[in-house]
Write an enzyme that holds these catalytic residues in place. Structure first.
Site, mmCIF file in Angstrom:
data_model
loop_
_atom_site.group_PDB
_atom_site.id
_atom_site.type_symbol
_atom_site.label_atom_id
_atom_site.label_comp_id
_atom_site.label_asym_id
_atom_site.label_seq_id
_atom_site.Cartn_x
_atom_site.Cartn_y
_atom_site.Cartn_z
ATOM 1 N N HIS A 1 -3.403 6.943 2.571
ATOM 2 C CA HIS A 1 -3.719 5.759 1.724
ATOM 3 C C HIS A 1 -5.072 5.411 2.431
ATOM 4 O O HIS A 1 -5.475 5.463 3.571
ATOM 5 C CB HIS A 1 -2.920 4.654 2.449
ATOM 6 C CG HIS A 1 -3.206 3.526 1.984
ATOM 7 N ND1 HIS A 1 -3.588 2.902 0.866
ATOM 8 C CD2 HIS A 1 -3.322 2.210 2.887
ATOM 9 C CE1 HIS A 1 -4.027 1.683 0.526
ATOM 10 N NE2 HIS A 1 -3.852 1.246 1.855
ATOM 11 N N CYS B 1 0.914 -1.367 -0.119
ATOM 12 C CA CYS B 1 0.019 -0.046 -0.045
ATOM 13 C C CYS B 1 0.827 1.102 -0.194
ATOM 14 O O CYS B 1 0.280 2.405 -0.288
ATOM 15 C CB CYS B 1 -0.913 -0.039 1.273
ATOM 16 S SG CYS B 1 -1.971 -1.398 1.054
ATOM 17 N N ASN C 1 -10.210 -0.425 -0.443
ATOM 18 C CA ASN C 1 -8.766 -0.370 -0.326
ATOM 19 C C ASN C 1 -8.110 -1.136 -1.671
ATOM 20 O O ASN C 1 -8.193 -2.225 -1.908
ATOM 21 C CB ASN C 1 -7.992 -1.145 0.880
ATOM 22 C CG ASN C 1 -6.621 -1.112 0.931
ATOM 23 O OD1 ASN C 1 -5.858 -0.568 -0.025
ATOM 24 N ND2 ASN C 1 -6.139 -1.629 2.112
#
Ligand code: UT7
Length: 324
Positions: free
Chosen positions: A251, A114, A281
């Site tokens: 993020h 990520c 996500n």
């Protein structure tokens, strides 16, 4: 005078097929209320017959179009991903051929989960500032649906597929925080957390990709401390304080993590951009997708000072300060 990497183009793409929380409630023992309150996610896009390279190409084409550059002007491609088309070669190289980038241009994938886009942005910025390249395509693109265990309610409600991209171009700056472009970057990792968030397989272990598995609570705890830390160090390096910042793009893993990051940074919550509801996500893609979508809808404007911060498997984490 110093060389800066100006963000001259942006692009994003999400696959057409959408799975809502109600759709997932038909597959695993979950419900819209749990997913919404615990994560902020309402829906996520998933690929059907597209590969990672296909969705990355869509975002990259939009980024080159908004930048007004042709593929022939690109002299570096970095693709942040943990879901490449093949184990080797790098998907970035295939992408170069798909886009019509000149043969010979360096291209590679960046595996930092990520945090991948922040890592890729850092590498491209460094190469630009060293004078090695002038115009770089930096992409975050994931098909996480391919490494999602659709029988595991702890993980399958969280992830989605998508791609985001920027075009960076070398420009002359004064070397101050008034410059446009990438003003600072910081990167970190800590392998003692390797098992807290990983896939169940891999080439060297099981010869297949495996599925994402994680200790959600440990990841959550680490995210709410590491993301503010990265943001703070990036701001310090750029010679700015939180009061100078127009927006932070964290993020997008969980709305509660984003709220925690904003609180720790003492940043008004409305300055923390939340774009998780319709995407979930998307790992390395969340930051460039959010950046691009929010430029397109007019939220982010030329001159805005933005802090990026991310954390992911490894653990990896990192931050950047950019001025549009
Ligand atoms: O990009 C980095 C990647 N990952 C992350 O950033 C994720 C970080 N972690 C998180 O976002 C959160 O830890 C989660 C959203 C994954 C979980 O939230 P939580 O508040 O930590 O929930 P929990 O794991 O403590 O689970 C609470 C309860 C459990 O039931 P019991 O044991 O209390 O009876 C779970 O079994 O919720 C249950 N649960 C669910 N219930 C309905 C777990 N997943 C689900 C689900 N639907 N999908």
């Amino acid at each position: 005078m110093s060389i800066r990497s100006e963000i001259i183009g942006h692009g994003h793409y999400a696959p057409k097929k959408v799975l809502t929380n109600d759709d997932l409630a038909k597959i695993v023992d979950t419900n819209d209320e749990w997913i919404t309150t615990r994560t902020g996610i309402k829906a996520r896009a998933v690929v059907e017959d597209e590969l990672n390279s296909d969705i990355a190409a869509k975002a990259a084409e939009m980024a080159m179009k908004t930048a007004g550059v042709s593929p022939k002007e690109i002299d570096l491609i970095i693709l942040a991903t943990v879901t490449p088309d093949n184990t080797t070669p790098a998907t970035a190289i295939k992408l170069g051929a798909m886009l019509g980038v000149n043969p010979g241009v360096p291209a590679f994938d960046m595996s930092a989960a990520c945090s991948g886009f922040v890592y890729a942005l850092t590498m491209a910025d460094n190469m630009i500032r060293l004078g090695q390249v002038k115009t770089a395509l930096v992409i975050g693109s994931e098909t996480l649906s391919k490494i999602t265990d659709w029988t595991d309610r702890n993980t399958c409600v969280l992830f989605g597929d998508g791609a985001g991209a920027v075009v960076l171009r070398a420009t002359e700056g004064k070397g101050t925080a008034e410059d446009t472009g990438v003003l600072s970057t910081v990167l970190f990792s800590d392998g003692t957390h390797y098992d807290n968030l990983r896939t169940t397989g891999g080439v060297s272990t099981t010869q297949n990709a495996g599925f994402v598995t994680m200790d959600g609570k440990e990841v959550f705890k680490f995210a709410v401390t590491s993301m503010p830390q990265a943001a703070e160090e990036a701001m310090k390096l750029a010679n700015i304080t939180i009061d100078d910042v127009d927006w932070i793009i964290p993020h997008q893993a969980n709305i509660r993590i984003i709220e925690g990051v904003a609180k720790k940074l003492e940043l008004p919550e409305e300055k923390a951009i939340v774009n998780i509801a319709n995407h979930g996500n998307t790992s390395a893609a969340t930051i460039p997708m959010t950046l691009s979508e929010k430029i397109e809808d007019g939220t982010l404007k030329k001159g805005d000072l933005i802090v990026l911060t991310a954390m992911g498997a490894g653990f990896t984490w990192g931050g950047a300060v950019i001025r549009l």
